[in-house]
Design a protein around this motif. Structure first.
Motif, PDB file in Angstrom:
ATOM      1  N   TRP A 113       0.863  -1.189   0.000  1.00  0.00           N
ATOM      2  CA  TRP A 113       0.000   0.000   0.000  1.00  0.00           C
ATOM      3  C   TRP A 113       0.892   1.228   0.000  1.00  0.00           C
ATOM      4  N   SER A 114       0.693   2.134  -0.946  1.00  0.00           N
ATOM      5  CA  SER A 114       1.452   3.375  -1.031  1.00  0.00           C
ATOM      6  C   SER A 114       2.948   3.071  -1.089  1.00  0.00           C
ATOM      7  N   LEU A 137      -1.142  -0.701  -4.210  1.00  0.00           N
ATOM      8  CA  LEU A 137      -2.334   0.105  -3.940  1.00  0.00           C
ATOM      9  C   LEU A 137      -1.923   1.567  -3.820  1.00  0.00           C
ATOM     10  N   SER A 139       0.530   3.194  -5.164  1.00  0.00           N
ATOM     11  CA  SER A 139       1.968   3.279  -4.899  1.00  0.00           C
ATOM     12  C   SER A 139       2.685   4.101  -5.972  1.00  0.00           C
ATOM     13  N   LEU A 226      -7.610   3.091   0.897  1.00  0.00           N
ATOM     14  CA  LEU A 226      -7.462   1.964  -0.031  1.00  0.00           C
ATOM     15  C   LEU A 226      -7.444   0.615   0.675  1.00  0.00           C
ATOM     16  N   GLY A 227      -6.803   0.532   1.830  1.00  0.00           N
ATOM     17  CA  GLY A 227      -6.699  -0.740   2.533  1.00  0.00           C
ATOM     18  C   GLY A 227      -7.960  -1.173   3.230  1.00  0.00           C
TER      19      GLY A 227
END
Length: 270
Positions: A113-114, A137, A139, A226-227
């Motif tokens: 994520w990111s 996600l 990123s 997002l998560g």
């Protein structure tokens, strides 16, 4: 789509200002349980979750619970809080991937994520024989010559906590430069991005890749949510369920596909 998004510059100011809407997305997660219950089940292979900047294992709790419920052997990185692209954490991550591969006898899928997506790319370049697939996600997987286009506040926080030169400082490190090779590795990679992401602009969250193993998937929602986004989680499960050696690009079907088309392709661009 296997080419970078055509957006230029920083995220829209409005999108950055309304990033706190992530709290609403988290609160709405229970309403997405019917969608998550219909998600593809996995084959039990190991999955490693990598948090974003300033995130720790707790930030990945929703994905961890969900993917375990779908039948995966889910692990978090165990390296504490993500304080930037640090050499110590990058080296430890490589060792963890190799250990997971050795212990399970199976290749590992990486979900980042990111900034966790950059760690995922580095892990794939450092131990390609151990990695089955990559899902990012929001990123910053692609950086142009102009450098990071994240909002000034994000850059300031990164300078304060991680590196005095900001994101560009860490991206200039030799280990970070190795990430460019990740896009040439024969490893399936799915880059999820949002047009309303207020932190990472879409051109940085997407890649120019090989359509046979690379893809960019537009999703709805904020960067910070997002998560915990049911649509995103459903797509992650779909991507991880692809048989090893028989990966196919994302094709929305069923309940998740109908909701996905409603919230993206059939909706007005943001």
């Amino acid at each position: 789509m296997t080419t970078r998004h055509s957006h230029t510059g920083a995220p829209h100011t409005l999108h950055s200002l309304i990033e706190p809407r992530a709290l609403l997305e988290i609160a709405a997660l229970p309403a997405g349980l019917p969608l998550l219950a219909s998600a593809e089940r996995g084959d039990g292979h190991p999955v490693l979750l990598l948090p974003g900047f300033l995130g720790d294992e707790g930030s990945m709790i929703a994905l961890k619970i969900f993917l375990r419920n779908r039948g995966y052997d889910v692990h978090t990185w165990g390296l504490g809080r993500n304080l930037g692209f640090q050499t110590r954490q990058a080296n430890a991550l490589q060792q963890k991937i190799r250990f997971m591969h050795f212990k399970s006898g199976r290749k590992v899928s990486l979900v980042g994520w990111s900034l966790g997506g950059l760690f995922a790319l580095y892990g794939a370049t450092a131990a390609p024989e151990c990695v089955r697939s990559i899902v990012t996600l929001g990123s910053p997987v692609t950086m142009g010559a102009e450098g990071s286009q994240s909002p000034p506040l994000v850059k300031a926080i990164y300078r304060l906590i991680a590196h005095p030169l900001g994101p560009n400082g860490h991206l200039a490190q030799p280990k970070a430069k190795d990430l460019r090779q990740a896009k040439t590795l024969p490893i399936p990679m799915s880059c999820l991005y949002s047009l309303s992401d207020g932190v990472i602009p879409p051109q940085e969250a997407t890649i120019d890749g090989n359509p046979e193993i690379h893809e960019n998937i537009r999703v709805p929602g904020s960067h910070l949510g997002l998560g915990f986004n049911a649509v995103v989680m459903n797509i992650v499960a779909d991507r991880l369920s692809q048989p090893e050696g028989d990966w196919k690009p994302f094709k929305p079907t069923g309940l998740g596909g109908r909701l996905y088309r409603l919230l993206t392709h059939d909706a007005l661009p943001i």
